[in-house]
Scaffold this motif. Structure first.
Motif, short mmCIF file in Angstrom:
data_model
loop_
_atom_site.label_atom_id
_atom_site.label_comp_id
_atom_site.label_asym_id
_atom_site.label_seq_id
_atom_site.Cartn_x
_atom_site.Cartn_y
_atom_site.Cartn_z
N GLY A 196 0.81 -1.20 0.00
CA GLY A 196 0.00 0.00 0.00
C GLY A 196 0.85 1.26 0.00
O GLY A 196 1.85 1.36 -0.72
N GLU A 197 0.46 2.20 0.86
CA GLU A 197 1.17 3.48 0.95
C GLU A 197 2.17 3.52 2.10
O GLU A 197 2.69 4.57 2.46
N LEU A 198 2.49 2.35 2.68
CA LEU A 198 3.30 2.30 3.90
C LEU A 198 4.79 2.54 3.68
O LEU A 198 5.50 2.88 4.63
N LYS A 199 5.29 2.37 2.46
CA LYS A 199 6.74 2.49 2.23
C LYS A 199 7.05 3.45 1.08
O LYS A 199 7.61 3.06 0.05
N PRO A 200 6.74 4.72 1.24
CA PRO A 200 7.06 5.67 0.18
C PRO A 200 8.56 5.92 0.10
O PRO A 200 9.27 5.86 1.11
N ILE A 201 9.05 6.20 -1.12
CA ILE A 201 10.46 6.54 -1.29
C ILE A 201 10.63 8.03 -1.60
O ILE A 201 11.75 8.54 -1.61
N GLU A 202 9.54 8.70 -1.87
CA GLU A 202 9.53 10.14 -2.13
C GLU A 202 8.35 10.76 -1.37
O GLU A 202 7.47 10.05 -0.86
N THR A 203 8.32 12.06 -1.36
CA THR A 203 7.20 12.74 -0.73
C THR A 203 5.93 12.56 -1.57
O THR A 203 5.98 12.47 -2.80
N ASN A 204 4.80 12.47 -0.90
CA ASN A 204 3.52 12.39 -1.60
C ASN A 204 2.90 13.78 -1.80
O ASN A 204 1.75 13.89 -2.20
N ASP A 205 3.70 14.83 -1.56
CA ASP A 205 3.19 16.20 -1.69
C ASP A 205 3.39 16.77 -3.09
O ASP A 205 2.93 17.88 -3.38
N THR A 206 4.09 16.02 -3.95
CA THR A 206 4.30 16.49 -5.32
C THR A 206 3.87 15.43 -6.32
O THR A 206 3.79 14.24 -6.00
N ILE A 207 3.62 15.87 -7.55
CA ILE A 207 3.22 14.94 -8.61
C ILE A 207 4.35 13.96 -8.90
O ILE A 207 4.12 12.75 -9.07
N VAL A 208 5.58 14.48 -8.97
CA VAL A 208 6.74 13.61 -9.24
C VAL A 208 6.94 12.60 -8.12
O VAL A 208 7.21 11.41 -8.37
N GLY A 209 6.79 13.04 -6.89
CA GLY A 209 6.95 12.14 -5.75
C GLY A 209 5.92 11.03 -5.74
O GLY A 209 6.24 9.86 -5.49
N LYS A 210 4.68 11.39 -6.03
CA LYS A 210 3.62 10.38 -6.07
C LYS A 210 3.89 9.35 -7.16
O LYS A 210 3.66 8.14 -6.96
N ALA A 211 4.36 9.82 -8.32
CA ALA A 211 4.66 8.89 -9.43
C ALA A 211 5.75 7.89 -9.02
O ALA A 211 5.68 6.70 -9.36
N SER A 212 6.74 8.37 -8.28
CA SER A 212 7.82 7.48 -7.84
C SER A 212 7.32 6.44 -6.84
O SER A 212 7.81 5.31 -6.81
N ASN A 213 6.34 6.82 -6.04
CA ASN A 213 5.81 5.89 -5.03
C ASN A 213 4.90 4.82 -5.63
O ASN A 213 4.72 3.76 -5.03
N ARG A 214 4.36 5.10 -6.81
CA ARG A 214 3.54 4.08 -7.48
C ARG A 214 4.48 3.16 -8.26
O ARG A 214 4.68 3.30 -9.46
N ARG A 215 5.05 2.19 -7.58
CA ARG A 215 6.15 1.41 -8.15
C ARG A 215 6.04 -0.06 -7.78
O ARG A 215 5.29 -0.43 -6.87
N VAL A 216 6.86 -0.85 -8.47
CA VAL A 216 7.00 -2.29 -8.15
C VAL A 216 8.48 -2.63 -8.17
O VAL A 216 9.21 -2.25 -9.09
N VAL A 217 8.94 -3.31 -7.14
CA VAL A 217 10.34 -3.75 -7.08
C VAL A 217 10.39 -5.25 -6.82
O VAL A 217 9.41 -5.86 -6.34
N ALA A 218 11.53 -5.83 -7.17
CA ALA A 218 11.73 -7.27 -6.91
C ALA A 218 12.83 -7.43 -5.86
O ALA A 218 13.92 -6.86 -6.00
N VAL A 219 12.53 -8.18 -4.83
CA VAL A 219 13.53 -8.51 -3.80
C VAL A 219 13.99 -9.93 -4.09
O VAL A 219 13.20 -10.88 -4.02
N LEU A 220 15.28 -10.07 -4.41
CA LEU A 220 15.83 -11.37 -4.81
C LEU A 220 16.27 -12.18 -3.60
O LEU A 220 16.77 -11.65 -2.63
N GLN A 221 16.06 -13.49 -3.70
CA GLN A 221 16.44 -14.41 -2.65
C GLN A 221 17.10 -15.63 -3.28
O GLN A 221 16.75 -16.03 -4.40
N LYS A 222 18.06 -16.23 -2.55
CA LYS A 222 18.70 -17.46 -3.04
C LYS A 222 18.07 -18.67 -2.40
O LYS A 222 17.66 -18.62 -1.25
#
Length: 222
Positions: A196-222
């Motif tokens: 959800g919105e629990l782990k933002p990487i940028e501020t949600n106060d700007t359009i650019v920041g919100k776009a960065s927070n709408r993301r998907v990442v992969a955490v790799l494991q062996k």
């Protein structure tokens, strides 16, 4: 009597000369003890017997053949260790030498976090075609490294309710997981989770920041 004394003196002189010759033959040229660094080795301070440019008092290898014994002076060679995949971990300790550029790696050079560079429109979870390049790169990585598994994490900005954002992030992670599976990666190697919105990487106060927070990442494991 005088003749006898004269003969004795001459004989003594011959003996002394012979002894001096023997000493000279044993010790080499006539030098004082101050000219030697080590009497047992017979090293003359300013002499270079093997002609290698290193005077004997500092030369641990007094032969003209190449120095092989331990402790002999050898030419130092500068060793250059490469970082082939440019991940910041040198090849001599890198256990994953083909990590794609930009992947975050651990201390042995293996990927642990991948920004899949997938961004979504507000309240959407469909993958747009202009965001598949990084996904395809990640798929190729997974095909080459079959020992890796991955958790696909979905994230949102703060627009909307927390409950809706949690559902939306779940759907975003699932859509990316499905795309990866459809392109050849076994589903047993992939999990998905939404934050959800629990782990933002940028501020949600700007359009650019919100776009960065709408993301998907992969955490790799062996």
């Amino acid at each position: 009597m005088k003749m006898k004394k004269l003969l004795l003196i001459l004989t003594a002189g011959v003996v002394i000369n012979l002894n001096a010759g023997m000493v000279s033959a044993i010790t080499g040229e006539n030098v004082s003890k101050d000219d030697y660094k080590n009497k047992d080795r017979g090293i003359i301070v300013d002499q270079d017997v093997d002609g290698d440019g290193i005077i004997d008092s500092k030369d641990d290898c007094l032969e003209t053949k190449p120095c092989q014994a331990e402790g002999c002076q050898k030419e130092e060679k500068k060793v250059v260790i490469l970082d082939t995949d440019k991940d910041g971990v040198l090849d001599n300790i890198d256990e994953c030498k083909s990590t794609p550029l930009g992947y975050k790696v651990d201390s042995i050079g293996c990927s642990i976090l991948v920004d899949l560079s997938v961004q979504f429109d507000t309240n959407k979870y469909n993958i747009k075609t202009n965001y598949t390049e990084k996904l395809d790169e990640f798929i190729n990585f997974m095909k080459k490294h079959e020992n890796f598994k991955a958790v696909i994490e979905g994230h949102t900005d703060s627009v909307g309710t927390e409950k809706n954002n949690q559902i939306l992030s779940d759907n975003r992670a699932k859509s990316v997981r499905e795309y990866i599976i459809e392109n050849g990666i076994e589903e047993s190697r992939l999990e998905s989770v939404g934050y959800g919105e629990l782990k933002p990487i940028e501020t949600n106060d700007t359009i650019v920041g919100k776009a960065s927070n709408r993301r998907v990442v992969a955490v790799l494991q062996k």
